[in-house]
Design an enzyme around this catalytic site. Structure first.
Site, short mmCIF file in Angstrom:
data_model
loop_
_atom_site.label_atom_id
_atom_site.label_comp_id
_atom_site.label_asym_id
_atom_site.label_seq_id
_atom_site.Cartn_x
_atom_site.Cartn_y
_atom_site.Cartn_z
N ASP A 1 0.84 -1.20 0.00
CA ASP A 1 0.00 0.00 0.00
C ASP A 1 0.88 1.25 0.00
OD1 ASP A 1 -1.90 1.99 0.55
OD2 ASP A 1 -3.00 0.73 1.97
N HIS B 1 -0.47 4.56 -0.03
CA HIS B 1 -1.21 5.77 0.36
C HIS B 1 -0.45 6.50 1.46
CE1 HIS B 1 -4.38 3.59 -1.82
NE2 HIS B 1 -4.82 4.80 -2.11
C1 B12 Z 1 -5.22 9.89 -2.93
C2 B12 Z 1 -5.58 8.45 -3.21
C3 B12 Z 1 -4.68 7.71 -3.98
C4 B12 Z 1 -3.34 8.25 -4.45
C5 B12 Z 1 -2.34 7.99 -3.34
C6 B12 Z 1 -1.13 8.87 -3.42
C7 B12 Z 1 -0.19 8.52 -2.33
N1 B12 Z 1 0.88 7.88 -2.66
O1 B12 Z 1 -0.48 8.79 -1.17
C8 B12 Z 1 -3.10 7.35 -5.69
C9 B12 Z 1 -3.75 8.02 -6.88
C10 B12 Z 1 -1.67 7.07 -6.03
C11 B12 Z 1 -3.88 6.12 -5.28
C12 B12 Z 1 -3.63 4.86 -5.75
C13 B12 Z 1 -4.42 3.75 -5.49
N2 B12 Z 1 -5.56 3.72 -4.81
CO1 B12 Z 1 -6.18 5.22 -3.77
N3 B12 Z 1 -7.05 6.60 -2.97
C14 B12 Z 1 -6.79 7.88 -2.74
C15 B12 Z 1 -7.97 8.60 -2.04
C16 B12 Z 1 -8.74 9.37 -3.07
C17 B12 Z 1 -7.59 9.54 -0.90
C18 B12 Z 1 -6.65 8.98 0.14
C19 B12 Z 1 -6.17 10.12 0.97
O2 B12 Z 1 -5.07 10.62 0.78
N4 B12 Z 1 -7.03 10.62 1.89
C20 B12 Z 1 -6.73 11.72 2.78
C21 B12 Z 1 -6.12 11.18 4.08
C22 B12 Z 1 -5.87 12.32 5.04
O3 B12 Z 1 -7.05 10.30 4.66
P1 B12 Z 1 -6.83 8.71 4.80
O4 B12 Z 1 -5.83 8.24 3.84
O5 B12 Z 1 -8.15 8.07 4.80
O6 B12 Z 1 -6.19 8.58 6.27
C23 B12 Z 1 -6.85 9.12 7.40
C24 B12 Z 1 -7.82 8.16 8.10
O7 B12 Z 1 -8.22 7.08 7.31
C25 B12 Z 1 -7.15 7.74 9.35
N5 B12 Z 1 -6.34 6.54 9.36
C26 B12 Z 1 -5.64 5.93 8.42
N6 B12 Z 1 -4.98 4.89 8.89
C27 B12 Z 1 -5.25 4.84 10.20
C28 B12 Z 1 -4.82 3.98 11.20
C29 B12 Z 1 -5.27 4.17 12.50
C30 B12 Z 1 -4.81 3.24 13.55
C31 B12 Z 1 -6.15 5.22 12.79
C32 B12 Z 1 -6.64 5.41 14.16
C33 B12 Z 1 -6.58 6.05 11.81
C34 B12 Z 1 -6.11 5.87 10.51
O8 B12 Z 1 -6.32 8.85 9.62
C35 B12 Z 1 -5.82 9.43 8.42
C36 B12 Z 1 -5.59 10.89 8.62
O9 B12 Z 1 -6.80 11.56 8.92
C37 B12 Z 1 -8.77 7.39 -1.46
C38 B12 Z 1 -10.28 7.57 -1.36
C39 B12 Z 1 -10.71 8.61 -0.38
N7 B12 Z 1 -10.42 8.48 0.88
O10 B12 Z 1 -11.35 9.55 -0.77
C40 B12 Z 1 -8.45 6.30 -2.48
C41 B12 Z 1 -8.44 4.79 -2.09
C42 B12 Z 1 -7.85 4.65 -0.71
N8 B12 Z 1 -7.58 4.17 -3.08
C43 B12 Z 1 -8.01 3.02 -3.43
C44 B12 Z 1 -7.38 2.17 -4.39
C45 B12 Z 1 -8.06 0.86 -4.71
C46 B12 Z 1 -6.20 2.54 -5.01
C47 B12 Z 1 -5.47 1.73 -6.06
C48 B12 Z 1 -5.34 0.24 -5.84
C49 B12 Z 1 -6.10 1.76 -7.43
C50 B12 Z 1 -6.64 2.96 -7.92
N9 B12 Z 1 -7.90 3.22 -7.62
O11 B12 Z 1 -5.91 3.66 -8.62
C51 B12 Z 1 -4.09 2.41 -6.00
C52 B12 Z 1 -3.28 1.65 -4.96
C53 B12 Z 1 -1.87 1.89 -5.00
C54 B12 Z 1 -1.24 1.11 -3.87
N10 B12 Z 1 -0.46 0.12 -4.16
O12 B12 Z 1 -1.47 1.40 -2.70
C55 B12 Z 1 -9.29 2.66 -2.75
C56 B12 Z 1 -9.17 1.56 -1.69
C57 B12 Z 1 -10.35 0.66 -1.86
C58 B12 Z 1 -10.78 -0.19 -0.75
N11 B12 Z 1 -10.14 -0.22 0.40
O13 B12 Z 1 -11.79 -0.86 -0.98
C59 B12 Z 1 -9.80 4.01 -2.26
C60 B12 Z 1 -10.64 3.96 -0.99
C61 B12 Z 1 -10.62 4.59 -3.43
C62 B12 Z 1 -11.78 3.76 -3.83
N12 B12 Z 1 -12.95 3.95 -3.28
O14 B12 Z 1 -11.62 2.88 -4.68
N13 B12 Z 1 -4.85 6.43 -4.42
#
Ligand code: B12
Ligand code: B12
Lengths: 486, 137, 486, 137
Positions: free
Chosen positions: D14, D16
């Protein structure tokens, strides 16, 4: 009937009032003095005028749904839901169609049947039948300002009851709630009846209670060129101002072409101010309302979200004070409260994301605004001429002569000769002017635009083009092109 | 002349005029004689228009949601007025809210309508049905 | 490793190929000659290049989803559904994350578990494990062109198998599929591996089969200023063109400010053409792809529809050739096929309604385009300098020096010093330049913009501002203002 | 010194990186010592980092959907390595697709995680829980 644009005499108003309040038993609970002191106790944050002023100051676009069901408790639940789950900024109470036609007996039947069936058989809230106390219960049980939204040609009793009931804004007007909303009612009649309504609001105003008034902008909601709805909005503003109304929100229904929509909202505001000031009502506050597409919607909910969101974007880019929101159920039926809240949340997301963005003023935008202004002035000036200086008389004569002509309106008072159609960019133009009093430049402009489209589509401009445009958004397009051009 | 006559109108306190205007145009284009009563039509108006013009069918529109209440009894009144078995269609947004269409259909069939159409039905659908039901090509 | 920007020698390519095809057993089914004749039998309407050219000619914006599941029959069902129920114009096959990291054993396990559990445990389609024949089954069972969308640093075997498998477009590049998609892989390594991929496409091209190539525009999807993604897109275009690629689609991820988004798409196209022509690849066809907001989404589906629709509108008003569509499930997980189709239909409604509208060229728009162009030229010119005239070498050195710096990228090859933040209109600017090689004018421009915002919000610009911006769209805004400014 | 040490990382293949970077910042602001392993972290890396730094908790992120497969066995490996009972949280988009969170939670609790967080959990939530679970104010 002796219609003229003059503030109603208090005596005449009072004697009419006695009859009005007798139209249905609930009328007797209206006590103006008591209502004024009730209204004065409503906190500023729950008043339309305050909330609108705040939006203007912050430069944001507020969102407001339409909503109404037959029974009070259900209606309260609905409004609360739209406030909390829908993130609405302003609330409505949409009135049912029987009440709109003063058919209170049928409304009563609708209430009864809704009770037995456990679902609303009415398409809105029958405020007259429910009366003042229940209206107050409604407006008190939410923390946002609530407006009466209806479509009632004779809305005098409804006004008396709802304003006494704590509503702080009242939609409609003698033109906009007649021509699109009735068939046989004379325009003199509704203009007189709305003088009553506006005078009532004027009396509240004079007693220190400001009630917001909103002429209904979209009219038939179907391919209405901006100059037509602008003319009506300005006429109703002038007529309302004469009766003492001080807080006006003028409206416009989205066409779908961004340039035209932005030009429309901006010119609507400046033209309304211009005419109000020119005719001695410079102290009236003017805000604007943009209605998301008011014509036929796509049945598919995802597509409806597309239409809704694009309306939200256009409203915000135009800088409208508020936007009236459609729902993903639009093409099918009165929405569930969930669907209603969904339309609101999609809209909220877009208006909030775009709050710091406006469409730039370009020569094209200015040109569009100038065209709308020129057309509107042609219509209004001729109206005043026909009225020999009296806007009310002029309005009646203008409709008779087809000087104002609302596309697709059911009313017999409407000429129904003018025909709208979209141009190649989706802006709404005239395919047939009917008797609209445009000068040669304006007519040439429209003819060219329609001609360009006809050429692009390889067909002559005709009623078929109009029909294609009526269906277009429902089918996923803006311009109703023949299939092969798809 | 083989022209069939249709009575068209939007029932009750309903003012939705757009679809009505388009239906009139489409039915005329398809070769029918159309008596369009417009919007806000009372049950009695349909009946007297049908009697006057010896109409072949009555097409009722209801868009605003009160159709359920407005349409009740129309079939009985037709029978009483001597319009036994006249073809009767109804269409539009017949009830308040988004409801399972099959149930809506049953409800209006029970009221005596021969055909019941869901929201957004294209005029062509009705034209084909009319041609079949009235035995024209 | 001896990286230089020179067309790979056929001998070297062939010897590498032997190794590549051995990376997983399915590699042995690839036969280039046979694949060429297979590709030649694919009808024109099912090829990416043709469909894109048609869109350019008609001036419309095509819509394309992302989608992929573990098992072939489910994947086919998914694509068919997106074609019929989603009204997609172009189809994808999104590859799972194990395959992206060449972990074919784990992918195999994922396939097996998906079979037993009856649901996809992989986040995409493991095309390598499935092999050529199954890829052909996939591409044959739909009537639209299908593209491989992935994120694979070493995508050589995947390219061999999928192009032989009938795909007609291949996403990615040595920069865009390394820096945002990996942590430890060296940039030399991926640039070399993508030279292989591009050479392979070049060989198909030379054999008369045109494969569309699409550098991945949005990079990390999170507050990437246009000049950064433009620089990467142009570098990858130059590198691909050198290997014989003739059909390129350059991409950009939506920022959310309309002016900046339109300026970005228009300048992306003109700059890419300019550099390609200047460096001897004037015969390459360039189209554009606009990605709906690629960062964090709101969890609420109605709000997600708002974001999706606004992306559709911006793409169309910009005149992008295609738009990559998000879904209402974005914030939660890989979408169901229904949710995926909903995102498509909302997008289709908007792109079709706006097809005849473009954002007007204003001085502000031109200014924004010129700023993007100036920034991009600073980066590219310095890159070429560092590479002593070699774009490939320059790329590696530019990343080392922080001359190109992608916000939030996980890769160790990325400096990670530059910090983006939104200005008062939501346009993305630099809060910290890191080592970006901008001249004083450009830096002053950014500083002023950020300063204006800091002033409006009554706080100093800091990493907290960046965090607020990261969360903003998910919370319903574009600019992450502190609460009291709400 | 009373500073608690957290091991942070995004598991598996992963990449992200955004949430991870923000979590690191937020935990530091809240007064924790943070060892951030970044993205693409293998199970073994969490364990050796925890051993090396005598960490108080391991916080695993998984966003890309393969969390279910990637997280299996981590608790056992911790025990084997001598990290008995170390506090273990997991959060992100833990499974493929939109699934009933309660079920996801049960699944990850069964794998030995002390707390499981749904998509989009704010850092503050985790900070409060950490303070409670680690007995800091
Ligand atoms: C930006 C993004 C990308 C970027 C990532 C860039 C990078 N290197 O960081 C790119 C475009 C490269 C990408 C690629 C992929 N992505 Co993407 N991505 C996203 C997106 C839109 C936003 C993620 C993000 O940055 N959010 C903002 C941050 C601040 O929030 P967060 O990541 O959720 O983390 C917060 C909380 O979740 C929490 N949290 C996280 N971990 C933990 C752990 C604990 C213990 C606690 C308490 C809290 C906590 O705290 C964080 C801070 O507030 C999400 C969807 C979304 N959320 O809208 C999809 C998403 C995560 N991606 C997804 C997927 C599938 C992929 C890809 C496989 C394929 C694709 N769709 O292109 C690839 C995977 C690459 C890989 N090997 O990992 C899926 C995952 C699906 C699932 N789980 O069912 C999502 C959900 C989109 C979707 N609905 O399909 N992605
Ligand atoms: C435009 C419009 C208006 C305009 C009407 C202007 C005018 N005078 O014509 C205005 C703004 C005034 C208006 C007012 C109201 N409206 Co209105 N309106 C619409 C809207 C958006 C489009 C209607 C339209 O013109 N469609 C285009 C035409 C071509 O299509 P059509 O009307 O559906 O007709 C076609 C088919 O249905 C079919 N058809 C129709 N009848 C028949 C009969 C037969 C036999 C056959 C075979 C076919 C057939 O053929 C027609 C031609 O293709 C619809 C929602 C929608 N459809 O998107 C709501 C809608 C009909 N309105 C509705 C309501 C509730 C109202 C109001 C009560 C309150 C309000 N929301 O403001 C008032 C009612 C006033 C009154 N007393 O009637 C509801 C009805 C709800 C329900 N049934 O559950 C709708 C569905 C919106 C909604 N979802 O809430 N409305």
């Amino acid at each position: 009937m002796n219609l003229e644009n003059k503030k109603l005499e208090l005596d005449a108003f009072r004697s009419t009032r006695q009859d009005v309040l007798k139209q249905w038993p609930t009328g007797r609970d209206v006590d103006f003095e008591e209502a004024v002191s009730y209204q004065k106790r409503i906190p500023a944050g729950k008043r339309f005028n305050g909330k609108l002023a705040e939006a203007v100051e912050k430069g944001i676009t507020l969102i407001q749904p339409r909503a109404g069901v037959a029974l009070p408790q259900e209606h309260i639940r609905l409004l609360r839901y739209l406030e909390t789950e829908g993130e609405a900024d302003l609330l409505p109470t949409t009135i049912d169609s029987y009440t709109r036609h003063n058919r209170y007996e049928e409304a009563e039947k609708g209430i009864r049947e809704s009770r037995t069936e456990g679902r609303s058989l009415l398409n809105g809230f029958p405020a007259v039948n429910h009366g003042v106390a229940i209206c107050r219960e409604v407006t008190e049980s939410v923390s946002l300002p609530v407006q009466v939204r209806h479509g009632t040609p004779d809305a005098r009793l409804l006004a008396e009851i709802t304003i006494a009931g704590g509503f702080t804004s009242y939609e409609g007007g003698g033109i906009s709630y007649n021509i699109p909303y009735s068939k046989n009612i004379s325009l003199e009649r509704t203009l007189l009846d709305w003088q009553y309504v506006d005078r009532l609001m004027g009396l509240y105003e004079e007693a220190g209670v400001s009630i917001n008034r909103e002429p209904f902008g979209p009219l038939t909601g179907t391919l209405v060129p901006p100059c037509i709805s602008h003319s009506v909005a300005i006429l109703e503003s002038l007529l309302a101002a004469e009766q003492g109304v001080k807080n006006l929100t003028v409206g416009y229904g989205q066409c779908g072409n961004l340039l035209q929509d932005v030009a429309a909202i901006r010119s609507l505001k400046s033209l309304t101010r211009e005419y109000l000031t020119r005719f001695g009502y410079g102290d009236v506050t003017v805000t604007t309302v943009f209605h998301q597409w008011m014509g036929g919607f796509p049945q598919d909910e995802a597509k409806a979200f597309g239409v809704i969101s694009w309306g939200a974007a256009a409203a915000t880019l135009a800088g409208a004070t508020k936007v009236i929101v459609k729902t993903p159920h639009e093409a099918l039926g009165v929405p569930t409260m969930e669907a209603n809240a969904q339309g609101l949340r999609a809209t909220k997301q877009v208006t909030a994301m775009l709050r710091d963005q406006r469409l730039q003023r370009t020569p094209e935008l200015i040109g569009e605004m100038e065209m709308i202004a020129a057309e509107t002035r042609c219509i209004l000036d001729r109206t005043l001429e026909l009225g020999e200086g009296d806007w009310a008389k002029g309005t009646v004569r203008a409709f008779q002569a087809g000087i104002i002509d609302i596309p697709f309106a059911p009313s017999r008072s409407n000429a129904g000769k003018a025909l709208p159609a979209r141009d190649n960019t989706g802006a709404i133009r005239f395919l047939d002017f009917g008797a609209l009093p445009f000068d040669e430049d304006i007519m040439a402009f429209h003819r060219d635009k329609i001609e360009d489209r006809a050429k692009k589509e390889g067909r002559a401009a005709s009623f078929q083009m109009v029909i294609d445009d009526v269906y277009a958004i429902g089918k996923g397009f803006l311009v109703g092109r023949p299939k092969q051009n798809g | 002349m083989n022209e069939k006559t249709l009575i068209l109108g939007v029932i009750g306190a309903d003012v939705h005029a757009v679809g009505n205007r388009i239906l009139e145009y489409a039915f005329r284009q398809a070769g029918f004689r159309v008596v369009n009563l417009g919007v806000m039509v009372q049950q009695e108006e349909y009946i007297s228009a049908a009697l006057e013009t010896a109409a072949d069918a009555i097409l009722v529109s209801s868009l605003y949601g009160h159709g359920e209440m407005d349409c009740r009894g129309l079939r009985q009144k037709c029978e009483e007025a001597g319009l036994e078995g006249i073809l009767m269609y109804v269409g539009g947004n017949l009830v308040v809210g988004k409801q399972e269409f099959h149930e809506v259909e049953m409800k209006f069939r029970a009221m005596g309508f021969d055909r019941v159409y869901p929201p957004g039905t294209a005029p062509d659908t009705a034209i084909e049905d009319l041609q079949r039901d009235l035995g024209v090509v």
